[in-house]
Design an enzyme around this catalytic site. Structure first.
Site, PDB file in Angstrom:
ATOM      1  N   HIS A 318       0.833  -1.210   0.000  1.00 42.63           N
ATOM      2  CA  HIS A 318       0.000   0.000   0.000  1.00 42.63           C
ATOM      3  C   HIS A 318       0.868   1.260   0.000  1.00 42.63           C
ATOM      4  CE1 HIS A 318      -4.417   0.673   0.460  1.00 42.63           C
ATOM      5  NE2 HIS A 318      -4.032   1.924   0.644  1.00 42.63           N
ATOM      6  N   ASP A 356       3.285  -3.390  -7.142  1.00 50.59           N
ATOM      7  CA  ASP A 356       2.920  -2.029  -6.756  1.00 50.59           C
ATOM      8  C   ASP A 356       3.780  -1.608  -5.566  1.00 50.59           C
ATOM      9  OD1 ASP A 356       0.944   0.304  -6.349  1.00 50.59           O
ATOM     10  OD2 ASP A 356       0.795  -0.752  -4.443  1.00 50.59           O
ATOM     11  N   ARG A 380       1.893   7.269  -6.853  1.00 50.99           N
ATOM     12  CA  ARG A 380       2.220   8.632  -6.458  1.00 50.99           C
ATOM     13  C   ARG A 380       2.590   9.535  -7.635  1.00 50.99           C
ATOM     14  NH1 ARG A 380       3.743   5.969  -1.549  1.00 50.99           N
ATOM     15  NH2 ARG A 380       3.217   7.149   0.352  1.00 50.99           N
TER      16      ARG A 380
END
Length: 435
Positions: A318, A356, A380
């Site tokens: 995450h 990720d 991001r």
């Protein structure tokens, strides 16, 4: 012998436009560190919103580990290989995409730009990159699908609701609106310990922002005797303190209603109800299409996904936003790809491996592919572009990342991304530096 230079393809044409034709990029630069600084400057008057999106859990050690890990894996170029006609097309779940890049699911994009998820979905559709929509979006499933376009590729990310009826409603809406794969995020059954958000009391959901998947849902809204909202647009900037003041001190009924709905939606999708492996059968029974588990970090969890008949996993922490002091996602991918069971499932097509967390550049994408990922999510950087210039800013980030990946693929002596996936020992040298 005269060798004619090939005409630029659609990716290198981007660089030609910027550097040869003199068309400056919309963000003013392609340097990702400068772009990050520009995004911070663009949000300087809304720093709580900036930190909500770009902040991390605890001391931010996991976030730092994510980016630092890429420095431990070095590309090793090979020479005198004809890679003039390079091909970066990637097939995932039977669909061929123009590149291995996907847009990661990120919630509350309306805190960064007035157009929110609509801008990002539109950019992804225009570039040809799959867009993964978050359950915590500021726009409805229907509106995001429309923005992504009839030819856009889109997946839906599910924060698994507490109740069966809401879960079924979201799955139905996603399928009806052309979302082809379902991404279940496993690591956010509760929100992580994020000191900055706690210190500023910045929680958009509790103020009715980032809950628009819920307020547009007929099943959820029926509980409160309200019709689902269509084409709802949250206001920018998102300032929870002012919203709370309008509701609690000034008695604005609409604001109070939104705050109440926000708390109810938060209790629905971040309820603290931790799911178990056997409960995945419910999703399988009610979703026609690929199911991907996001948040896998352990080898045994990856192997368990295979035995459960899951179609794919996203190796992710995450972006460092949930557990402080956790393993870097790239190192987790490396560990997982050492499993013979995972390798066999990937080779047979039973399990698709995606990656990720920590991706900033095209070279990062190549490294994750070489370790074993078949597709790579970018998060991001796309949000930097959104904060600075909306849809066009996101488009630039996607284009420059793919372009850099395409160029470096050739400079490393490979003609196809298929030639490097899982070829860690051939493509990379591993140098473990002290973090």
């Amino acid at each position: 012998m005269t060798v004619q230079a090939p005409l630029p393809n659609k990716w290198t044409k981007y660089l030609v436009d910027v550097y040869v034709q003199g068309h400056p990029p919309i963000l003013g630069t392609v340097d990702i560190k400068t772009i990050e600084e520009k995004a911070r400057e663009a949000m300087k008057d809304h720093m709580a919103a900036y930190m909500y999106t770009f902040g991390s859990a605890g001391t931010c050690s996991t976030d730092r580990a994510n980016t630092k890990a890429f420095e431990n894996y070095k590309l090793v170029p090979r020479m005198l290989v004809d890679v003039t006609n390079r091909n970066i097309e990637t097939t995932i779940f039977g669909v061929t995409y123009p590149s291995p890049l996907l847009v990661a699911p990120i919630g509350v994009q309306g805190a960064l730009h007035a157009d929110g998820e609509l801008a990002t979905a539109s950019a992804a559709g225009k570039v040809g990159v799959p867009f993964i929509m978050s359950t915590a979006s500021c726009r409805s499933i229907e509106d995001v699908a429309k923005a992504n376009g009839p030819n856009g590729h889109r997946w839906y990310q599910l924060y698994w609701p507490r109740t069966t009826e809401v879960t079924l409603s979201l799955l139905k809406r996603a399928k009806e609106n052309g979302f082809t794969a379902l991404v279940i995020t496993l690591d956010t059954m509760i929100l992580g310990w994020r000191p900055h958000d706690l210190g500023t009391a910045y929680l958009p959901f509790a103020c009715g922002v980032g809950i628009q998947v819920g307020t547009s849902d007929p099943v959820f809204m029926k509980r409160f005797g309200l019709p689902p909202r269509e084409n709802e647009r949250t206001k920018f900037p998102v300032e929870p303190e002012k919203i709370r003041m309008a509701g609690l001190e000034q008695g604005d009924e609409e604001v109070l209603r939104n705050m109440s709905l926000g708390k109810e939606w938060l209790a629905e999708v971040n309820s603290g109800a931790f799911r178990t492996w056997d409960q995945l059968k419910f999703i399988r029974d009610n979703w026609e299409g690929p199911i991907v588990l996001k948040g896998i970090q352990r080898v045994d969890d990856a192997e368990k996904a295979i035995t459960q008949g899951i179609d794919g996993i996203i190796v992710s922490n995450h972006g460092g936003r949930q557990v402080d002091g956790a393993i870097a996602s790239l190192d987790a991918l490396d560990n997982i790809m050492r499993s013979h069971e995972v390798q066999a499932a990937q080779k047979s097509g039973k399990l698709t491996i995606l990656f990720d967390s920590g991706v900033r550049t095209g070279s990062d994408v190549l490294k994750a592919l070489a370790i074993g990922a078949q597709g790579v999510l970018i998060g991001r950087p796309a949000m930097y572009g959104l904060a600075i210039a909306g849809q066009e800013g996101v488009e630039q980030i996607l284009l420059q990342t793919i372009c850099e990946m395409h160029m470096n693929l050739g400079l490393c002596g490979y003609g196809s991304v298929k030639d490097i996936i899982g070829k860690k020992d051939e493509v990379l040298a591993t140098l473990h530096y002290k973090l």
